[in-house]
Write a protein that holds these residues in place. Structure first.
Motif, PDB file in Angstrom:
ATOM      1  N   ASN B 287       0.812  -1.217   0.000  1.00 32.65           N
ATOM      2  CA  ASN B 287       0.000   0.000   0.000  1.00 32.65           C
ATOM      3  C   ASN B 287       0.851   1.275   0.000  1.00 32.65           C
ATOM      4  OD1 ASN B 287      -2.483   1.513   0.311  1.00 32.65           O
ATOM      5  ND2 ASN B 287      -1.724   1.928   2.372  1.00 32.65           N
ATOM      6  N   ALA B 288       1.937   1.260   0.806  1.00 30.65           N
ATOM      7  CA  ALA B 288       2.751   2.472   0.893  1.00 30.65           C
ATOM      8  C   ALA B 288       3.315   2.842  -0.466  1.00 30.65           C
ATOM      9  CB  ALA B 288       3.878   2.266   1.899  1.00 30.65           C
ATOM     10  N   ALA B 291       0.662   4.270  -2.661  1.00 31.18           N
ATOM     11  CA  ALA B 291       0.327   5.646  -2.285  1.00 31.18           C
ATOM     12  C   ALA B 291       1.276   6.615  -2.975  1.00 31.18           C
ATOM     13  CB  ALA B 291       0.400   5.812  -0.772  1.00 31.18           C
ATOM     14  N   ILE B 292       2.565   6.255  -3.019  1.00 28.11           N
ATOM     15  CA  ILE B 292       3.537   7.136  -3.667  1.00 28.11           C
ATOM     16  C   ILE B 292       3.297   7.181  -5.174  1.00 28.11           C
ATOM     17  CG2 ILE B 292       5.981   7.419  -4.205  1.00 28.11           C
ATOM     18  CD1 ILE B 292       6.593   6.258  -1.455  1.00 28.11           C
TER      19      ILE B 292
END
Lengths: 169, 862
Positions: B287-288, B291-292
């Motif tokens: 997910n991280a 997100a970017i």
């Protein structure tokens, strides 16, 4: 004299406009923790001017909407002019209201960071920890978010002031 | 000692509240606790104030009023110890907000704490200031915050930066003071300072053009370096999330770069490389990382990126869209909406996938996808997309149907190139989701049908067919009723059959059956029933053999408990019984409804604020109008409102959406104003051209024209009319001074709570088109008016000459009058009624007031 008046009126308008713009681009508008039964366990609003009744109504609506959703559905719900990003941890729902142009995935990550931070402090955090140590949960949130903006993302930096205070007392 | 003031421990209170089984019990516990806290506060019990605020925080969270604790917070803030200050500030942020006057009292404590030697106390004050400061406090404390931006301690720096965000949002003038310290923050190493600094820069860009130019020049390089560093940094345990170093900082930097690169080719070119690096190197399995990537794509779409970079971004979105994770699909749809303005071709490629998302089980995804599809529709794909959406309408969730229907309707209206397609699709939508269709949508359909003479037969037949299958969809039923009333004979006689149509036989009694079943169906509302009655009346003239049956049906409603229905039934019954000879012309087909007027009215009602230019555009060409002012004064903008008087023959009443109903005549009833509009229609039908007192409001100019011809035929009849007959107006015609007589009754042209205007009329017998009007103004309020000015505007077919008023001072409470005479010449005398817009300006104890209104109640024959 009239000129002076006009200028002050104009300035006030500009300030109010600025205020509006500010509110529109706040980032995080509120953070809510709610249990499975829909009871609020923590609520922090940023620059939202809501009366108690409005707040209760808003929380009720959001909770009804989010709690009705299944695990497979996405973690974003649009409600009024907010977008709500939520994540469930056991019996607790973490709901974050954001502006429409906020990065939803990043907010999900932020919720997780908040939970991990509380985990580190309380050790396997549960609903009761937050209830009985509401002020500590708030202190942590305060270190992480100010005026709707994320200010710190390192768990040890977030926890440092709280640990210091506990040591002192 | 007060037994309450000792109080329970916080823990015990929470336990007591948790143990409550009902809301009433909880209220009781909270009430008791609040009483204890209040008395403890009033006794100034220092030992417990810390605990009291902690309790109040909890009570506040539960949603109970806690304002009585606000002062206590201020006291705690002013105390010396850190724990007291800590809870005091927390209480301040939770229990107060910037609107409260109490907040001003804390300014001094804040100022002291901002200068405190303990960094944690400074941090507390900064945090509180950043969360709740008002514009005044921002001005007062800005210098302190500026100073703190330059301190060494990163913890203070980052909070001061965020506090500055609040300050410049409250007082944008202060932005310039912050732009150079903000720039220097970006050179720090501490992530907290960086993320706060980047956000401060982002906000500076928003409030000030100068600041954003300054930042573009001085920061772009630094930002790119920050991004490079965190992209390539080795494992940093403190900031690591799923193998990525500080995604939050990534995202904030990307966001600021988007603002700097937006519309600036040089900056965009400079950041191209790093964006490409982030877009291609970031892992997308967590997910991280996503997100970017998501933020990065948005930045690429937001700046003047190279085409290669755009392709990369679109590909990422394509990958997102086919992801199994609903979160990722949601953000992809969100992003595609922004991408559509940059590269609509690329988005069109994903059309099938997006269409699938409209049918997703997840409401959030459906909503996003539907909005996206709406943006994707163009002339070439409108037909297949509409078909897909309508097919889905059949199986969609109940609570999604409203959104879906309104979007489908707008697509159909926007992209219909041929009328038949439009009518077909609308009939489909109405029969699938007629209950969700907004009124103006089906009104538009009726207007369209009325304007398509060669499709009227086809329309009424397909509506009839649709009605057989889905008779519970309100708006379908209403349109069907209207069409059967208007075009019933086309239904029965198969007029204008198109090649594609299947032949069908409908008898007269089938058509009457439809109306009867609607009229008697238990779920039919009054509007529909009223429409049924009118349609029946029309059919009784169109189908003479069925008129006996129609009469029976109408008669059953004479005793209706609903006033509107009873009135209509009685009126129609008497038309059928006594006025056979005028009936056929009374119930003639409606004149073709003017499409352009309807569209402009709709546009007008959908946009609350029409700009001046817009309303000028709406005027048909050559619709300029003579504007006479009592004094020589240029037409001020409010007068522009007066102009739309000349839009069409009908004096346009104020609320547009309802007016359309009036225009339709048949549908002249809304729930809110049923009896009123009902009477107006009665007036229209029966008393046109007859001076039945003054209140007649002609609603439909074109129908008047039709009816004027009828009158002479009607007159002889009136001799037989009973006194109770509703057509009384006609009977009294003989005795009442008619059109020949130049005497007209005075009218109250305008009345508000403050002002009354009466008009009396004189006419010279040899010049019927010229009328002299004596206006009398009376002040109904208790204060005198000065600088009284009356202005009037009339449609272009009327000429207006205003004489000066006898005074511009109007004494209070009706103790004096102003009179003013003016002359109007109606160039279309006898064809169009008079209408006028008025505007009155005056001063009450030097305050300017303005009133305006429209006068439609001129006696006929002027």
């Amino acid at each position: 004299m009239l000129g002076g008046q006009l200028i002050s009126v104009l300035r006030r308008e500009i300030v109010e406009e600025g205020d509006e713009k500010g509110v529109n681009s706040m980032g995080i508008r509120f953070v809510l923790l709610v249990n499975k039964q829909g009871q609020t366990r923590l609520a922090q609003y940023y620059a939202e001017h809501l009366t108690l009744d409005e707040r209760r109504a808003l929380e009720g609506e959001i909770v009804r909407k989010c709690l009705a959703r299944t695990e497979q559905q996405c973690s974003f719900v649009e409600h009024r002019n907010y977008k709500i990003v939520y994540r469930r941890y056991a019996s607790l729902f973490f709901l974050v209201g954001v502006d429409n142009d906020e990065n939803e995935l990043a907010i999900l990550e932020f919720i997780h960071l908040f939970v991990e931070t509380m985990d580190r402090h309380f050790g396997n955090v549960c609903e009761l920890d937050i209830m009985f140590h509401l002020e500590k949960a708030h202190f942590m949130l305060e270190e992480m978010v100010m005026n709707g903006c994320i200010v710190e993302t390192s768990k040890s930096n977030i926890l440092a002031p709280i640990q210091l205070m506990e040591k002192a007392s | 000692m007060n037994p309450f003031s000792s109080g329970t421990r916080l823990r015990d209170m929470i336990k007591a509240i948790r143990a409550c089984k009902t809301a009433a019990e909880e209220r009781a516990v909270v009430r008791k606790e609040c009483a204890a806290i209040r008395s403890s506060i009033s006794e100034n019990d220092q030992d417990y104030s810390h605990r009291n605020i902690a309790k109040l925080m909890f009570i506040h969270m539960l949603g109970y009023p806690t304002h009585f604790g606000q002062m206590e917070c201020l006291k705690l803030i002013a105390s010396a110890g850190f724990p007291e200050k800590r809870i005091g500030y927390l209480g301040l942020m939770l229990l107060l907000d910037e609107r409260q006057e109490v907040l001003m009292l804390v300014t001094n404590s804040l100022k002291q704490d901002l200068g405190h030697t303990n960094q944690y106390i400074v941090g507390l004050a900064l945090c509180a200031l950043g969360n709740i400061c008002s514009a005044e406090m921002a001005r007062d404390l800005a210098p302190e915050v500026e100073r703190l931006l330059l301190t060494r301690d990163p913890n203070i720096k980052k909070k001061a930066a965020l506090c500055s965000i609040r300050i410049i949002r409250k007082v944008p003038d202060l932005a310039e003071n912050f732009s150079s310290p903000a720039t220097s923050l970006l050179k720090e190493k501490h992530h907290g300072v960086l993320i706060a600094g980047v956000q401060l820069c982002t906000d500076l860009c928003k409030v000030s053009e100068d600041a954003s130019n300054h930042l573009r020049k001085n920061c772009t390089e630094g930002l790119v370096r920050i991004l490079k560093d965190i992209c390539n940094s080795p494992y940093a345990p403190e900031y690591d999330i799923a193998g990525i170093t500080d995604p939050f900082l990534h995202i904030r930097v990307l966001r600021l770069l988007r603002m700097l690169g937006h519309g600036d080719a040089d900056t965009s070119e400079y950041i191209n490389d790093i964006l490409a690096q982030v877009a291609s190197k970031t892992e997308s399995n967590k997910n991280a990382g996503n997100a970017i990537l998501y933020e990065c794509v948005e930045t690429i779409m937001g700046i003047e990126a190279t085409s290669g970079l755009r392709v990369l971004a679109i590909n990422i979105l394509g990958r997102f869209l086919s992801n199994r994770d609903n979160n990722i699909r949601y953000v992809a749809l969100n992003m595609l909406m922004k991408a559509i303005s940059v590269d609509s071709q690329a988005v069109q490629r994903h059309r099938t996938t997006i269409l699938e998302c409209v049918k997703d089980s997840d409401a959030s995804i459906r909503k996003r996808a539907l909005e996206l599809v709406f943006l994707l529709v163009n002339d070439t794909n409108a037909k297949p997309l509409t078909k897909e959406l309508i097919d889905y309408l059949e199986v969609s969730d109940q609570d999604f149907k409203g959104d879906l229907t309104s979007k489908i309707c707008s697509i159909i209206e926007k992209f219909s190139q041929e009328k038949k397609w439009y009518i077909d699709q609308m009939v489909k939508v109405l029969s699938l989701a007629g209950n969700y269709v907004k009124d103006n949508v089906w009104h538009a359909l009726i207007v369209a049908i009325s304007n398509a003479p060669d499709l009227q037969g086809y329309s009424v037949r397909s509506l009839y067919k649709a009605f057989q299958l889905s008779s519970e969809q309100v708006s379908l039923v209403q349109v069907t009723i209207w069409c059967i009333g208007e075009y019933g004979e086309m239904l029965v006689n198969n007029v204008g059959v198109l090649q594609v149509e299947e032949p069908m036989t409908v008898t007269e009694s089938d058509a009457v059956d439809v109306l009867e079943s609607c009229l008697t169906h238990h779920s039919t509302d009054i509007t529909t029933q009223s429409m049924c009655l009118i349609a029946l009346l029309k059919l009784s003239s169109r189908f003479p053999p069925s008129s006996g049956r129609v009469k029976e049906i109408i008669t059953t409603h004479i005793g209706s408990v609903v006033l509107e229905l009873q009135q209509r039934a009685i009126e129609f019954n008497s038309i059928i019984q006594r006025h056979q000879n005028i009936k056929s012309s009374l119930v003639e087909r409606m004149p073709v409804l003017d499409e352009s007027t309807f569209i402009s009215k709709r546009a007008g009602s959908s946009q609350a604020n029409i700009s001046t230019e817009k309303s000028n555009q709406q005027l048909p060409s050559g619709a300029s109008l003579k504007l006479s002012n009592g004094v020589a004064k240029p037409a001020a903008s409010p007068l522009v409102d007066l102009l739309d008087l000349s839009l069409d023959d009908t004096p346009v009443p104020t609320s547009t959406s309802n007016d359309f109903l009036h225009d339709l005549l048949d549908v002249g009833l809304t729930n809110s104003s049923s009896s009123a509009s009902g009477t107006d229609i009665l007036m229209d039908l029966l008393s046109i051209g007859t001076p039945v007192q003054s209140n007649t409001t002609p609603e439909n100019g074109s129908s008047i024209k039709g009816f004027n011809d009828i009158l002479p035929i009607a007159k002889p009849n009136t001799a037989t009319v009973q006194v109770v007959d509703l057509l009384d107006g006609l009977a009294s015609n003989g005795s009442h001074p008619g059109a020949q007589s130049p005497v007209h009754p005075s009218i109250t042209a305008y009345q508000s709570s403050t002002l009354k205007i009466t008009f009396s009329f004189t006419k010279q017998p040899d010049k019927p088109q010229v009328t002299q009007i004596h206006a009398t103004f009376m002040n109904l309020s208790s204060e005198a008016y000065t600088d009284f000015i009356f202005q009037a505007a009339v449609p272009k077919f009327i000429q207006l000459h205003l004489d000066p008023a006898n005074s511009n001072h109007l004494p209070a409470s009706g103790n004096g009058r102003i009179t003013q005479t003016f002359t109007i010449t109606n160039t279309q005398h006898g064809q169009k009624p008079l209408a006028m817009r008025i505007r009155i300006a005056y001063k009450v104890s030097n305050q300017e007031r303005l009133e305006q209104g429209q006068i439609n109640n001129f006696p006929p024959g002027l």
